[in-house]
Scaffold this motif. Structure first.
Motif, mmCIF file in Angstrom:
data_model
loop_
_atom_site.group_PDB
_atom_site.id
_atom_site.type_symbol
_atom_site.label_atom_id
_atom_site.label_comp_id
_atom_site.label_asym_id
_atom_site.label_seq_id
_atom_site.Cartn_x
_atom_site.Cartn_y
_atom_site.Cartn_z
ATOM 1 N N LEU A 16 10.779 4.172 -1.939
ATOM 2 C CA LEU A 16 11.221 2.793 -2.080
ATOM 3 C C LEU A 16 10.085 1.908 -1.589
ATOM 4 O O LEU A 16 9.395 2.266 -0.626
ATOM 5 N N ARG A 17 9.873 0.778 -2.241
ATOM 6 C CA ARG A 17 8.857 -0.159 -1.779
ATOM 7 C C ARG A 17 9.493 -1.503 -1.471
ATOM 8 O O ARG A 17 10.128 -2.105 -2.339
ATOM 9 N N LEU A 18 9.305 -1.943 -0.263
ATOM 10 C CA LEU A 18 9.764 -3.265 0.145
ATOM 11 C C LEU A 18 8.619 -4.262 0.003
ATOM 12 O O LEU A 18 7.468 -3.927 0.251
ATOM 13 N N SER A 19 8.965 -5.478 -0.387
ATOM 14 C CA SER A 19 7.979 -6.546 -0.505
ATOM 15 C C SER A 19 8.361 -7.689 0.420
ATOM 16 O O SER A 19 9.545 -7.936 0.672
ATOM 17 N N TYR A 58 1.819 2.179 13.225
ATOM 18 C CA TYR A 58 3.052 2.801 12.724
ATOM 19 C C TYR A 58 3.838 3.369 13.902
ATOM 20 O O TYR A 58 3.258 3.981 14.817
ATOM 21 N N ALA A 59 5.128 3.209 13.850
ATOM 22 C CA ALA A 59 5.980 3.893 14.813
ATOM 23 C C ALA A 59 5.891 5.397 14.552
ATOM 24 O O ALA A 59 5.726 5.821 13.398
ATOM 25 N N ARG A 65 4.822 8.947 6.506
ATOM 26 C CA ARG A 65 5.810 8.745 5.443
ATOM 27 C C ARG A 65 5.779 7.310 4.906
ATOM 28 O O ARG A 65 5.978 7.094 3.713
ATOM 29 N N PHE A 66 5.577 6.343 5.792
ATOM 30 C CA PHE A 66 5.570 4.938 5.381
ATOM 31 C C PHE A 66 4.138 4.411 5.396
ATOM 32 O O PHE A 66 3.316 4.829 6.214
ATOM 33 N N THR A 67 3.869 3.469 4.498
ATOM 34 C CA THR A 67 2.556 2.829 4.445
ATOM 35 C C THR A 67 2.737 1.324 4.328
ATOM 36 O O THR A 67 3.449 0.849 3.435
ATOM 37 N N ILE A 68 2.083 0.598 5.231
ATOM 38 C CA ILE A 68 2.101 -0.856 5.151
ATOM 39 C C ILE A 68 0.809 -1.322 4.491
ATOM 40 O O ILE A 68 -0.268 -0.759 4.712
ATOM 41 N N SER A 69 0.931 -2.334 3.642
ATOM 42 C CA SER A 69 -0.245 -2.874 2.965
ATOM 43 C C SER A 69 -0.008 -4.350 2.701
ATOM 44 O O SER A 69 1.079 -4.870 2.960
ATOM 45 N N GLN A 80 5.695 0.702 1.798
ATOM 46 C CA GLN A 80 6.003 1.831 0.935
ATOM 47 C C GLN A 80 6.686 2.895 1.771
ATOM 48 O O GLN A 80 6.122 3.377 2.750
ATOM 49 N N MET A 81 7.897 3.247 1.368
ATOM 50 C CA MET A 81 8.681 4.226 2.107
ATOM 51 C C MET A 81 8.773 5.495 1.276
ATOM 52 O O MET A 81 9.453 5.530 0.254
#
Length: 120
Positions: A16-19, A58-59, A65-69, A80-81
């Motif tokens: 899943l991608r959050l914006s 990152y926690a 697993r998660f990527t912030i951009s 990005q999850m």
């Protein structure tokens, strides 16, 4: 003003991608953090990124697993999850601040949350 989007129902192991889109100010000069709050739990920082995008935090629970951009040309940040787990279920909030920090109090602009539910 910040607006988070992209939440919803996702299966464990999916993606899943959050914006997080900013309006009314330039996101370039702000660090961005993604926080989450699950029922009965305190709000926690999941990931953060500097204004230039050259440093990330990152926690431990989401590392690998998660990527912030971010895309400053679009005034937008992303989370990005990948391979989410049921314990990642929470309301996710994006926030912006002048300081790259782990403390919620250092972020002065917050958007409404978006619900992420990880379930089969």
């Amino acid at each position: 003003q910040l607006q988070a989007s992209g939440g919803g129902l996702v299966q464990p192991g999916g993606s899943l991608r959050l914006s997080c889109e900013a309006s009314g100010f330039d996101l370039d000069y702000h660090a961005v953090g993604w926080f989450r709050q699950a029922p009965g739990k305190e709000r926690e920082l999941v990931a953060s990124i500097t204004g230039a995008g050259d440093h990330r935090y990152y926690a431990d629970s989401v590392k690998g697993r998660f990527t912030i951009s971010r895309d400053n040309a679009k005034n937008t940040a992303y989370l990005q999850m990948n391979s989410p787990k049921p314990e990642d279920t929470a309301v996710y909030y994006c926030a912006a601040g002048k300081k790259f920090s782990s403390w919620a109090s250092d972020f002065d602009s917050w958007g409404p949350g978006t619900q992420v539910t990880v379930s089969s």
